[in-house]
Design an enzyme around this catalytic site. Structure first.
Site, PDB file in Angstrom:
ATOM      1  N   ASN A   9     -49.926 -47.462  10.487  1.00  0.00           N
ATOM      2  CA  ASN A   9     -48.689 -48.002   9.915  1.00  0.00           C
ATOM      3  C   ASN A   9     -48.077 -48.917  10.977  1.00  0.00           C
ATOM      4  OD1 ASN A   9     -46.156 -48.481   8.896  1.00  0.00           O
ATOM      5  ND2 ASN A   9     -45.451 -46.349   9.020  1.00  0.00           N
ATOM      6  N   LYS A  11     -45.601 -50.838  10.765  1.00  0.00           N
ATOM      7  CA  LYS A  11     -44.133 -50.976  10.652  1.00  0.00           C
ATOM      8  C   LYS A  11     -43.744 -52.450  10.798  1.00  0.00           C
ATOM      9  CE  LYS A  11     -43.716 -46.238  12.120  1.00  0.00           C
ATOM     10  NZ  LYS A  11     -42.971 -45.199  12.821  1.00  0.00           N
ATOM     11  N   HIS A  95     -41.684 -42.997   3.380  1.00  0.00           N
ATOM     12  CA  HIS A  95     -41.623 -42.835   4.841  1.00  0.00           C
ATOM     13  C   HIS A  95     -40.171 -42.581   5.248  1.00  0.00           C
ATOM     14  CE1 HIS A  95     -41.783 -43.696   9.091  1.00  0.00           C
ATOM     15  NE2 HIS A  95     -43.093 -43.563   9.019  1.00  0.00           N
ATOM     16  N   GLU A  97     -38.460 -43.640   7.573  1.00  0.00           N
ATOM     17  CA  GLU A  97     -37.716 -44.856   7.928  1.00  0.00           C
ATOM     18  C   GLU A  97     -37.281 -45.644   6.698  1.00  0.00           C
ATOM     19  OE1 GLU A  97     -40.559 -46.419  10.724  1.00  0.00           O
ATOM     20  OE2 GLU A  97     -40.051 -44.855  12.151  1.00  0.00           O
ATOM     21  N   GLU A 182     -44.715 -35.699   8.247  1.00  0.00           N
ATOM     22  CA  GLU A 182     -44.216 -36.401   9.429  1.00  0.00           C
ATOM     23  C   GLU A 182     -42.846 -35.859   9.828  1.00  0.00           C
ATOM     24  OE1 GLU A 182     -46.164 -40.510   9.834  1.00  0.00           O
ATOM     25  OE2 GLU A 182     -44.456 -40.735   8.514  1.00  0.00           O
ATOM     26  N   GLY A 188     -42.115 -41.866  16.692  1.00  0.00           N
ATOM     27  CA  GLY A 188     -41.724 -42.889  17.652  1.00  0.00           C
ATOM     28  C   GLY A 188     -41.007 -42.340  18.865  1.00  0.00           C
ATOM     29  N   SER A 228     -46.075 -39.554  16.587  1.00  0.00           N
ATOM     30  CA  SER A 228     -46.583 -39.658  17.968  1.00  0.00           C
ATOM     31  C   SER A 228     -48.028 -39.183  18.130  1.00  0.00           C
ATOM     32  CB  SER A 228     -45.647 -38.929  18.931  1.00  0.00           C
ATOM     33  OG  SER A 228     -44.353 -39.514  18.895  1.00  0.00           O
TER      34      SER A 228
HETATM   35  P1  PGA Z   1     -45.487 -42.975  15.498  1.00  0.00           P
HETATM   36  O1  PGA Z   1     -45.134 -43.248  13.931  1.00  0.00           O
HETATM   37  O2  PGA Z   1     -46.967 -42.700  15.524  1.00  0.00           O
HETATM   38  O3  PGA Z   1     -45.112 -44.234  16.204  1.00  0.00           O
HETATM   39  O4  PGA Z   1     -44.686 -41.787  15.912  1.00  0.00           O
HETATM   40  C1  PGA Z   1     -45.712 -42.473  12.935  1.00  0.00           C
HETATM   41  C2  PGA Z   1     -45.235 -42.912  11.579  1.00  0.00           C
HETATM   42  O5  PGA Z   1     -44.042 -43.133  11.410  1.00  0.00           O
HETATM   43  O6  PGA Z   1     -46.028 -43.052  10.636  1.00  0.00           O
END
Ligand code: PGA
Length: 269
Positions: A9, A11, A95, A97, A182, A188, A228
């Protein structure tokens, strides 16, 4: 046996040129890996050229969102047909976010502004139903905030998000649905959920699928862990019974890191 699935992803990262460079390097590194499903989800602006660059590779294309209509007066939205038109197979839905639930709080995103991110259980359900109707495969995300975990509500949050997202989806359609657990506090932040706990919650997600669709569908459902995921923690995660792959943000932005994750998943397969 469930085939591991690693999804990158991106983003809001990568211009067309940067993305093309990344997938060119990645395609070389993962060429020949057939026992892992591999997908990347660039921003909308890069989907078409990245889709072209992925032709004749073993990497599929996915988008980071969509709207639940075929066309019309929906400024700023993108339809499943448009995503399929540029070569998408997958779409990430719900997601955190997109729900305005951030692992790393952003002081610019006040309570008032958070509605701009828009998604909630109801829209995620509408989008999942429409994605399937239009032939796109949704990757449906769930996960708790740190405050929800601290209050002991992790399982309740995850179960209610999954039940809401899957409402009206048939057992047959579940073959095209991937679920992703998640924990928002691990996204992140560099703080990975400990493998046993990630496996336990992915098990809660699977039990929810058992409750809704029975054991047969649940045993076939791909459940990813996200938050992460990095080359140095993937081995512990992917070894777990209920973790069938990863939804990867940061580590999907470097070809060598994402390739290492794919190879770790391949060694489990
Ligand atoms: P990250 O994001 O691996 O940067 O923690 C994971 C995600 O939001 O899919």
């Amino acid at each position: 046996m469930r085939k591991p699935f690693m999804t990158g992803n991106w983003k809001m990262n990568k211009t067309v040129g940067e993305g093309a460079e990344l997938v060119k390097a990645l395609a070389d590194m993962v060429w020949g890996v057939e026992d892992v499903t591999i997908a990347v989800c660039p921003p909308f602006t890069a989907l078409q050229p990245i889709g072209q660059a992925l032709r004749n590779t073993n990497i599929a294309l996915g988008a980071q969102g969509m709207f639940w209509k075929t066309e019309g007066a929906y400024t700023g939205e993108v339809s499943p047909g448009m995503l399929k038109d540029v070569g998408c197979t997958y779409v990430i839905l719900g997601h955190s976010e997109r729900r305005g639930r951030f692992g790393v709080p952003d002081k610019d995103v006040t309570e008032e502004l958070i509605t701009v991110f828009g998604d909630n259980d109801a829209t995620v359900n509408k989008k999942a139903l429409f994605a399937l109707d239009q032939g796109l495969k949704p990757i449906v995300c769930c996960g708790e905030l740190l405050s929800e975990r601290q209050a002991g509500n992790t399982d309740a949050v995850v179960v209610s998000q999954i039940k809401a997202a899957l409402q009206g989806i048939t057992a047959e359609q579940m073959a095209d649905v991937t679920l992703a657990y998640e924990p928002v506090w691990a996204i992140g932040t560099g703080e990975v959920c400990e493998a046993d706990e990630a496996d336990r919650v992915c098990g809660v997600v699977r039990s929810t699928v058992v409750e809704l669709y029975g054991d047969c569908v649940a045993q076939a459902t791909i459940i990813q862990y996200g938050g992460s995921v990095k080359p140095d923690n993937i081995a512990g995660l992917i070894a777990k019974e209920n973790i069938d792959g990863g939804l990867v943000g940061g580590a999907s932005l470097k070809a060598a890191d994402f390739a290492a994750l794919v190879k770790a998943a391949s060694s489990r397969a």
